[in-house]
Design a protein around this motif. Structure first.
Motif, PDB file in Angstrom:
ATOM      1  N   ALA A 244       0.720  -1.207   0.286  1.00 53.59           N
ATOM      2  CA  ALA A 244      -0.170  -0.139   0.295  1.00 53.59           C
ATOM      3  C   ALA A 244       1.224   1.132  -0.072  1.00 53.59           C
ATOM      4  O   ALA A 244       0.650   2.175  -0.406  1.00 53.59           O
ATOM      5  CB  ALA A 244      -0.811  -0.340   1.300  1.00 53.59           C
ATOM      6  N   GLY A 245       1.710   0.837   0.401  1.00 53.37           N
ATOM      7  CA  GLY A 245       2.734   2.337   0.462  1.00 53.37           C
ATOM      8  C   GLY A 245       3.324   2.693  -0.878  1.00 53.37           C
ATOM      9  O   GLY A 245       3.878   4.078  -0.826  1.00 53.37           O
ATOM     10  N   PHE A 246       3.784   2.207  -1.700  1.00 47.19           N
ATOM     11  CA  PHE A 246       3.853   1.870  -3.182  1.00 47.19           C
ATOM     12  C   PHE A 246       2.517   2.627  -3.845  1.00 47.19           C
ATOM     13  O   PHE A 246       3.117   3.259  -4.686  1.00 47.19           O
ATOM     14  CB  PHE A 246       4.559   1.063  -3.774  1.00 47.19           C
ATOM     15  CG  PHE A 246       5.710   0.228  -2.999  1.00 47.19           C
ATOM     16  CD1 PHE A 246       6.837   1.654  -2.996  1.00 47.19           C
ATOM     17  CD2 PHE A 246       5.783  -0.927  -1.737  1.00 47.19           C
ATOM     18  CE1 PHE A 246       8.404   0.592  -2.741  1.00 47.19           C
ATOM     19  CE2 PHE A 246       6.519  -1.117  -1.303  1.00 47.19           C
ATOM     20  CZ  PHE A 246       8.130  -0.557  -1.556  1.00 47.19           C
ATOM     21  N   MET A 247       1.795   2.832  -3.103  1.00 40.27           N
ATOM     22  CA  MET A 247       0.221   2.914  -4.119  1.00 40.27           C
ATOM     23  C   MET A 247       0.113   4.816  -3.980  1.00 40.27           C
ATOM     24  O   MET A 247      -0.007   5.220  -3.195  1.00 40.27           O
ATOM     25  CB  MET A 247      -0.658   2.176  -4.051  1.00 40.27           C
ATOM     26  CG  MET A 247      -0.706   0.440  -4.121  1.00 40.27           C
ATOM     27  SD  MET A 247      -1.682  -0.191  -3.885  1.00 40.27           S
ATOM     28  CE  MET A 247      -1.117  -2.115  -4.421  1.00 40.27           C
ATOM     29  N   GLU A 248      -0.403   5.377  -4.842  1.00 43.53           N
ATOM     30  CA  GLU A 248      -1.169   6.917  -5.127  1.00 43.53           C
ATOM     31  C   GLU A 248      -2.604   6.361  -4.892  1.00 43.53           C
ATOM     32  O   GLU A 248      -2.741   7.720  -5.510  1.00 43.53           O
ATOM     33  CB  GLU A 248      -0.124   7.432  -6.073  1.00 43.53           C
ATOM     34  CG  GLU A 248       0.814   7.859  -6.067  1.00 43.53           C
ATOM     35  CD  GLU A 248       1.959   8.299  -6.867  1.00 43.53           C
ATOM     36  OE1 GLU A 248       1.090   9.028  -7.753  1.00 43.53           O
ATOM     37  OE2 GLU A 248       2.648   9.047  -7.010  1.00 43.53           O
ATOM     38  N   GLU A 249      -3.316   5.185  -4.947  1.00 40.59           N
ATOM     39  CA  GLU A 249      -5.071   5.015  -5.147  1.00 40.59           C
ATOM     40  C   GLU A 249      -4.606   3.866  -4.413  1.00 40.59           C
ATOM     41  O   GLU A 249      -4.274   2.874  -3.473  1.00 40.59           O
ATOM     42  CB  GLU A 249      -5.346   5.551  -6.693  1.00 40.59           C
ATOM     43  CG  GLU A 249      -4.366   4.110  -6.988  1.00 40.59           C
ATOM     44  CD  GLU A 249      -4.574   3.887  -8.773  1.00 40.59           C
ATOM     45  OE1 GLU A 249      -5.684   4.664  -9.082  1.00 40.59           O
ATOM     46  OE2 GLU A 249      -4.061   2.800  -9.269  1.00 40.59           O
ATOM     47  N   PRO A 250      -6.350   3.744  -4.485  1.00 38.94           N
ATOM     48  CA  PRO A 250      -6.515   3.073  -3.207  1.00 38.94           C
ATOM     49  C   PRO A 250      -6.448   1.602  -3.614  1.00 38.94           C
ATOM     50  O   PRO A 250      -6.411   0.970  -5.189  1.00 38.94           O
ATOM     51  CB  PRO A 250      -8.580   2.591  -2.980  1.00 38.94           C
ATOM     52  CG  PRO A 250      -8.648   4.888  -3.071  1.00 38.94           C
ATOM     53  CD  PRO A 250      -7.034   5.002  -4.198  1.00 38.94           C
ATOM     54  N   VAL A 251      -5.610   0.518  -2.600  1.00 36.72           N
ATOM     55  CA  VAL A 251      -5.935  -0.579  -2.996  1.00 36.72           C
ATOM     56  C   VAL A 251      -6.578  -1.481  -4.123  1.00 36.72           C
ATOM     57  O   VAL A 251      -6.347  -1.990  -5.066  1.00 36.72           O
ATOM     58  CB  VAL A 251      -5.720  -1.745  -2.037  1.00 36.72           C
ATOM     59  CG1 VAL A 251      -5.069  -3.171  -2.206  1.00 36.72           C
ATOM     60  CG2 VAL A 251      -4.030  -1.427  -0.574  1.00 36.72           C
ATOM     61  N   ASP A 252      -8.519  -1.060  -3.706  1.00 38.47           N
ATOM     62  CA  ASP A 252      -9.318  -2.097  -4.477  1.00 38.47           C
ATOM     63  C   ASP A 252      -8.966  -1.278  -6.045  1.00 38.47           C
ATOM     64  O   ASP A 252      -9.422  -1.733  -6.846  1.00 38.47           O
ATOM     65  CB  ASP A 252     -10.916  -1.778  -4.357  1.00 38.47           C
ATOM     66  CG  ASP A 252     -10.590  -2.498  -2.651  1.00 38.47           C
ATOM     67  OD1 ASP A 252      -9.675  -3.565  -2.657  1.00 38.47           O
ATOM     68  OD2 ASP A 252     -11.494  -1.852  -2.158  1.00 38.47           O
ATOM     69  N   GLU A 253      -8.646  -0.133  -6.046  1.00 40.02           N
ATOM     70  CA  GLU A 253      -8.850   0.740  -7.309  1.00 40.02           C
ATOM     71  C   GLU A 253      -7.503  -0.361  -8.215  1.00 40.02           C
ATOM     72  O   GLU A 253      -7.497   0.149  -9.449  1.00 40.02           O
ATOM     73  CB  GLU A 253      -8.803   2.110  -7.646  1.00 40.02           C
ATOM     74  CG  GLU A 253      -9.431   2.678  -8.680  1.00 40.02           C
ATOM     75  CD  GLU A 253      -9.897   2.363  -9.557  1.00 40.02           C
ATOM     76  OE1 GLU A 253     -10.037   2.555 -11.064  1.00 40.02           O
ATOM     77  OE2 GLU A 253     -11.164   2.089  -9.490  1.00 40.02           O
TER      78      GLU A 253
END
Length: 331
Positions: A244-253
């Protein structure tokens, strides 16, 4: 014809000569410099005096006297309008006004009595001039950009040459992968197939099974890149805190894009696949760097026990931008 007609003809000629002289005087004074102005003024006064004297003599000769007719002729020549024309200041002002009118007048083909009609034409000409200047500036910029581009190195060709040199070093040969947004997943699938590792992940993809519900056995075979996409998405879904720390959007999306679109894969997905399949993924770049993505930080497998696949990563060689190819072992 009678004497009256002769007198009218004489007066007409006198007026014409008077106008011609005024025009000559105006031109002389216009052309005079500060040094010659006094001499020009004296000369003009002499010419006027001589013309008046000659006109008086011609009238006297016609009528035999210096009577009322000569007086009338003199009054014509010395009328307020004529005196105003003879006045130096009036002539100077007239010259300035003439020059001003010349600078703002419409082209000779247009009527001087209708300045409003010439205004649209002048505006149109100015607009055309602006467009022409703008086009010239754009052409100059385009030529400058072309010259700069010609002098720049061909990054695509340089990258290709550098990669070929590294292939020899690591005894690899390249398998071109289609640049369609699925290239990283397709390259991983090709490498897994070449290594005889299969595409069976540690965590069985459940999304694929759900999407295949109600589909006949003949249609259940999915493209290999699709199976790799599901494997990456499933591992991230079951270990969200690791990614999650590598993402710029919600995990589901983020997961939806992996499973359902042609969204490019990158380092996050490679980390998930390395751990999902228990393999080390080596990513070779044109500068010679090899990024080693291991299945786990505590992995101790070495030698023949170590499962390694190779990908080639390009910055400049493909139209979509970043791209992955499969690097197979050379025979």
């Amino acid at each position: 014809m009678g004497p009256l007609e002769t007198l009218e003809a004489l007066q007409t000629r006198h007026r014409r000569e008077h106008r011609d002289l005024q025009a000559r005087i105006t031109q002389k004074k216009k052309s005079a410099s500060k040094k010659t102005r006094k001499g020009v003024n004296d000369e003009c006064a002499t010419l006027e005096s001589e013309l008046k004297e000659r006109h008086s003599q011609e009238l006297a000769a016609l009528n035999g006297e210096n009577g009322s007719i000569a007086k009338d002729e003199a009054s014509i020549e010395q009328s307020p309008e004529a005196e105003a024309e003879d006045d130096p200041e009036t002539i100077t002002n007239g010259i300035a006004e003439s020059l001003q009118n010349t600078s703002i007048s419409s082209p000779p083909s247009e009527s001087a009595d209708s300045p409003a009609s010439s205004e649209p034409r002048k505006k149109q000409n100015r607009a055309k001039a602006r467009l022409a200047r703008r086009a010239a500036e754009q052409d100059a910029l385009a030529a400058q950009a072309a010259a700069e581009a010609a002098s720049m190195p061909d990054l695509r060709e340089q990258e290709r040459i550098n990669m070929r040199g590294h292939f020899s070093k690591y005894k690899l040969q390249e398998k071109e992968i289609r640049a369609d947004g699925h290239c990283m997943y397709s390259a991983v699938a090709d490498q897994m197939d070449q290594a005889g590792l299969g595409l069976n992940p540690r965590i069985q993809p459940t999304i694929a099974d759900k999407q295949l519900d109600g589909v006949g056995e003949a249609e259940k075979k999915l493209p290999s890149y699709k199976l790799v996409r599901y494997a990456a998405a499933d591992f991230i879904e079951q270990n969200p805190d690791d990614f999650a720390g590598f993402m710029e959007e919600p995990v589901d999306e983020y997961l939806r894009k992996i499973r359902e679109t042609g969204e490019w894969g990158g380092h996050v997905e490679l980390m998930a696949l390395a751990r999902q399949y228990g393999i080390q993924i080596n990513v070779l770049q044109a500068n010679g760097t090899v990024d080693e993505i291991t299945p786990a930080e505590d992995s101790t497998a070495t030698g023949d026990d170590k499962k390694v696949i190779w990908l080639g990563y390009y910055h400049h060689n493909f139209g979509l931008g970043e791209h992955y190819n499969s690097l197979r072992k050379a025979p």
